[in-house]
Structure formats: structure tokens, C-alpha cells
Design a protein around this motif. Sequence first.
Motif, short mmCIF file in Angstrom:
data_model
loop_
_atom_site.label_atom_id
_atom_site.label_comp_id
_atom_site.label_asym_id
_atom_site.label_seq_id
_atom_site.Cartn_x
_atom_site.Cartn_y
_atom_site.Cartn_z
N SER A 1 87.51 23.30 24.58
CA SER A 1 87.86 23.43 23.16
C SER A 1 88.26 22.08 22.56
CB SER A 1 88.99 24.45 22.98
OG SER A 1 88.56 25.73 23.37
N GLU A 2 88.98 21.29 23.33
CA GLU A 2 89.37 19.95 22.84
C GLU A 2 88.13 19.08 22.63
OE1 GLU A 2 92.10 18.68 25.85
OE2 GLU A 2 93.73 19.96 25.11
N LYS A 3 87.18 19.15 23.54
CA LYS A 3 85.95 18.37 23.40
C LYS A 3 85.10 18.89 22.23
CE LYS A 3 85.77 16.90 28.24
NZ LYS A 3 85.24 17.14 29.59
N THR B 1 86.25 17.62 33.51
CA THR B 1 87.16 16.52 33.89
C THR B 1 86.70 15.15 33.39
OG1 THR B 1 86.25 15.83 36.05
CG2 THR B 1 87.70 17.76 36.05
N LYS B 2 85.52 15.07 32.77
CA LYS B 2 85.02 13.78 32.31
C LYS B 2 85.49 13.49 30.89
CE LYS B 2 82.92 12.85 36.10
NZ LYS B 2 83.42 11.76 36.95
N PRO B 3 85.75 12.21 30.56
CA PRO B 3 86.22 11.87 29.21
C PRO B 3 85.09 12.00 28.18
CG PRO B 3 85.85 9.87 30.49
CD PRO B 3 85.67 11.02 31.44
N VAL B 4 85.49 12.15 26.93
CA VAL B 4 84.52 12.28 25.83
C VAL B 4 83.56 11.09 25.80
CG1 VAL B 4 84.32 12.26 23.29
CG2 VAL B 4 85.91 13.83 24.42
N SER B 5 84.03 9.90 26.16
CA SER B 5 83.15 8.72 26.14
C SER B 5 81.95 8.90 27.08
CB SER B 5 83.94 7.47 26.53
OG SER B 5 84.54 7.62 27.81
N ASP B 6 82.19 9.55 28.24
CA ASP B 6 81.09 9.83 29.17
C ASP B 6 80.12 10.84 28.58
OD1 ASP B 6 82.31 8.11 30.93
OD2 ASP B 6 82.59 9.57 32.54
N ALA C 1 75.92 10.59 27.42
CA ALA C 1 74.87 11.57 27.70
C ALA C 1 74.29 12.12 26.39
CB ALA C 1 75.40 12.70 28.56
N TYR C 2 75.17 12.38 25.42
CA TYR C 2 74.73 12.89 24.11
C TYR C 2 73.78 11.89 23.45
CZ TYR C 2 74.97 14.44 19.24
OH TYR C 2 74.65 14.86 17.97
N ASN C 3 74.14 10.62 23.49
CA ASN C 3 73.31 9.59 22.86
C ASN C 3 71.99 9.39 23.58
OD1 ASN C 3 75.12 9.08 20.76
ND2 ASN C 3 76.30 7.61 21.98
N ALA C 4 71.92 9.86 24.83
CA ALA C 4 70.65 9.82 25.58
C ALA C 4 69.85 11.10 25.38
CB ALA C 4 70.94 9.62 27.07
N GLY C 5 70.35 11.98 24.52
CA GLY C 5 69.59 13.17 24.15
C GLY C 5 70.09 14.50 24.67
N GLN C 6 71.16 14.50 25.48
CA GLN C 6 71.66 15.75 26.06
C GLN C 6 72.44 16.54 25.02
OE1 GLN C 6 70.84 17.11 28.81
NE2 GLN C 6 72.26 18.81 28.89
#
Length: 214
Positions: free
Chosen positions: A52-54, A26-31, A35-40
Motif C-alpha cells: 500500500s505504501e508503494k 522488501t525492495k525500495p521504491v528506487s529499485d 524496473a518500471y522505467n525498463a517497462g515492467q
Amino acid sequence: MSIKDNLLQIKFSLPSSVTLVAVSKTKPVSDLMEAYNAGQRIFGENKIQEMSEKWEEMPKDIQWHMIGHVQTNKVKYMSEYVSLIHGVDSLDLLQKINKQAAKHNRVIDCLLQIYIAEEETKFGLDENELNEILHFVQNGKNGMQNIKVIGLMGMATYTENHEQIKKEFLNLKSIFDKHKQLTTLSMGMSGDYKIAIEYGSTMVRIGSSIFGGR
């Protein structure tokens, strides 16, 4: 605190033997990108269409985990990319995953979901069903070359009673310990992951403590 701060604080607190799945449903790609940019790099979703959309939109070094209940007719939509399916609760579903994985020349890792909670809404196998499925899968003549059962998953009862949660996690760990070929034990979410780790979890699924409430 920010998503990055939440994530790093949790990661810092986890033993090195425990894998963190950031539950991003339910969280947007920006969120997710924060997390991705923090290493996740491992994200868990419970709806195949949303996942699949994400997947389409986000970097391709992400491992996508399907953590929700899987409908057999939707397996084909994630079979091209999914890294791990947590909630496999029938041989029929496992065979569907195997069939779809074969179409993409992939081997998809799976966890068998064990019913440990005292709640009717939870899904899962009992120990006899687990043994039957493992026996079937490990028989090399059954054509299950495109899936790999790597472990077990279970969800404790949603309760404030920590003794009950401990009892349920201990039960799952005792079942897991009987099968030395299994390496992953996925149990524990935002509310109970510390107890789960205490009782031998190797993978925790944390959402609200990272991304905030839904």
C-alpha cells in the motif's frame, strides 16, 4: 548486472504466453522504479502494508499483485487498488475480498491456491475444497459479484530435486486442465520458473533473479 539488464534478459527468455510478476517485496521504491522505467508494470508483494505504501508513491498504471498469505482482517487495506490476489486458500477469505471489493465498486481477480508441496509451511486447498469453492462461486445466487476466480496458484517444494518439482507442477496442471473456465496458472519462481513454464505455467513470480538477493 543491473536490475534493468536482469529484467530484460528474463523477459526476452519468456514465451509470449507467460506473464511476468516482478516480486518486489522488501525492495525500495528506487529499485522498483528502475524496473518500471525498463517497462515492467506488474509487481508482486507479500505484505499489504508495504504494498500500500508503494502504491501510494508510485505511478498508477502499475498492477499490484498480492502474492503472500492474506489475513482476512487486512483485505480492506488493498481492496481499493489490488489487481490480483494469488493466494486465496479459503471460502471465508474469498467472501471477505468480495465484501471489500463491493465497497469500492470493483471486481477483484483472484487465484485459488492449491497445496502441491511436501512442506507443512505451505498453504493451500485440496482438490475437493477447490471444487466446493468453485461450485459456490459459480452459483449466481451467492452474491459473489465482486470477485472473479480466474485461475490457480501453487508453490512447489523448495528442493534441488527437479523430478519432485516436475511431479508437483504436473499435478497442479492436471487439476487446472479440469476447469476450462480458468485462464491463469501461476506457478514458478526464480529457482524453478523454467520447469514451471515447461509444465504449462502462464504466470511466473520472479524476485531475486531481477532485484538480487534479499
